[in-house]
Design an enzyme around this catalytic site. Structure first.
Site, PDB file in Angstrom:
ATOM      1  N   ASP A   1      26.233  65.885 -38.944  1.00 44.59           N
ATOM      2  CA  ASP A   1      25.604  67.069 -39.556  1.00 44.59           C
ATOM      3  C   ASP A   1      24.708  66.703 -40.748  1.00 44.59           C
ATOM      4  O   ASP A   1      23.559  67.127 -40.822  1.00 44.59           O
ATOM      5  CB  ASP A   1      26.669  68.066 -40.023  1.00 44.59           C
ATOM      6  CG  ASP A   1      27.317  68.806 -38.861  1.00 44.59           C
ATOM      7  OD1 ASP A   1      26.640  69.036 -37.847  1.00 44.59           O
ATOM      8  OD2 ASP A   1      28.501  69.154 -38.984  1.00 44.59           O
TER       9      ASP A   1
ATOM     10  N   LYS B   1      36.114  71.558 -36.755  1.00 43.72           N
ATOM     11  CA  LYS B   1      35.687  70.233 -37.224  1.00 43.72           C
ATOM     12  C   LYS B   1      36.787  69.475 -37.978  1.00 43.72           C
ATOM     13  O   LYS B   1      36.870  68.252 -37.894  1.00 43.72           O
ATOM     14  CB  LYS B   1      34.440  70.358 -38.105  1.00 43.72           C
ATOM     15  CG  LYS B   1      33.211  70.795 -37.314  1.00 43.72           C
ATOM     16  CD  LYS B   1      31.980  70.894 -38.189  1.00 43.72           C
ATOM     17  CE  LYS B   1      30.850  71.561 -37.434  1.00 43.72           C
ATOM     18  NZ  LYS B   1      29.606  71.616 -38.212  1.00 43.72           N
TER      19      LYS B   1
END
Ligand code: ATR
Length: 278
Positions: free
Chosen positions: A103, A66
């Protein structure tokens, strides 16, 4: 024409993302394919470039990619900048690649919509100051909690992370410092669940009618979900709902259509045959 999407990560073989996105595509009548590919950090740039060169339209990036995805993107959204991490890459019309992070928004949707919880005015505790913890702080702050405490094994990391948000309601500390404090919502963003362990939480840290939420999920209740049950949590949840909701938000970024998530969450919960839904 079928548009191509994928998730890159390491490991990736157990990823539920292909299943989730194929479900959304069928539900919304979108013509797309979605595959999973194991990509090591050292291959990340080349793999992403090859994917888009071959006509790919969008990618999800998961652990441990990420931060690399954040660095790769030509532009990033405000929420990706707050997280310093990207889980969604989207090819733009001008050929550039946009990086976003869904997220935290997925977590908040699961808490507030699927589980009808109010975060405004509450005391929230985040366990862990790694990437997972960092990614959820901004979207949680948008819900206007009364207090947000980050507790971490390495105290300095929690203190430094809290400082980054430069907000008087955000504090960082160690687990022992939680003694005597009570929280309505405790979120586990440590990697302890992966090894069946628990952060050392003092007794009484979960308020009466409190809620526990583990960002990790599995086919069995995680150690933290069990801790919630043992400490009389009114709900003790794992991150399956967050997983589906972050995917729905990524799907929306790519396709401009918002899929329904409830049926899929119910299906996935039924399949694993355990009740972590309340
Ligand atoms: P992620 O990006 O998934 O958050 P990470 O950056 O490796 O992963 O962070 C893992 C988190 O779990 C950290 O907060 C880590 O604490 P430290 O910063 O002190 O390393 C926490 N963690 C891992 N194992 C732990 C354990 N046994 N007890 C408590 N916390 C633990």
């Amino acid at each position: 024409m079928t548009d191509h999407y994928a998730v890159f990560g390491q490991p990736i073989s157990h990823s539920k993302s292909p299943r989730i996105h194929q479900f959304f595509a069928a539900q919304t009548g979108q013509d797309l394919s979605y595959t999973a590919k194991e990509v090591a950090p050292g291959q990340f740039g080349d793999s992403v470039r090859a994917f888009f060169d071959e006509g790919g339209k969008g990618l999800n990036c998961t652990v441990p990619l990420k931060e690399l995805a954040f660095a790769f993107a030509d532009q990033t959204t405000a929420r990706a900048q707050r997280a310093k991490a990207v889980n969604t890459l989207a090819l733009q019309n001008d050929g550039s690649v946009l990086g976003d992070n869904t997220d935290g928004c997925g977590l908040v949707t699961d808490l507030t919509v699927n589980h009808a919880l109010t975060l405004a005015g509450t005391r929230i505790l985040i366990l862990g100051a790694g990437g997972a913890g960092r990614g959820i702080i901004g979207p949680l702050l948008d819900q206007a909690p009364k207090k947000l405490v980050i507790a971490n094994r390495t105290v300095e990391k929690a203190v430094d992370l809290a400082k980054e948000f430069d907000n008087p309601i955000v504090n960082g500390c160690g687990f022992a410092d939680l003694k005597g404090q009570e929280f309505a919502i405790i979120l586990n963003a440590t990697s302890t669940s992966l090894s069946g362990q628990l952060p050392p939480l003092p007794e009484g840290v979960l308020a009466g009618q409190g809620v526990c939420y583990d960002l990790a999920y599995g086919n069995q209740p995680t150690a933290f979900v069990r801790w919630g049950w043992a400490n009389n949590a009114v709900k003790s949840l794992d991150g399956l709902g967050m997983l589906v909701e972050q995917a729905a938000e990524a799907f929306f970024i790519w396709r401009g259509v918002r899929p329904q998530t409830q049926t899929l969450i119910e299906q996935l919960n039924t399949e694993r045959g355990i009740l972590i839904v309340s």
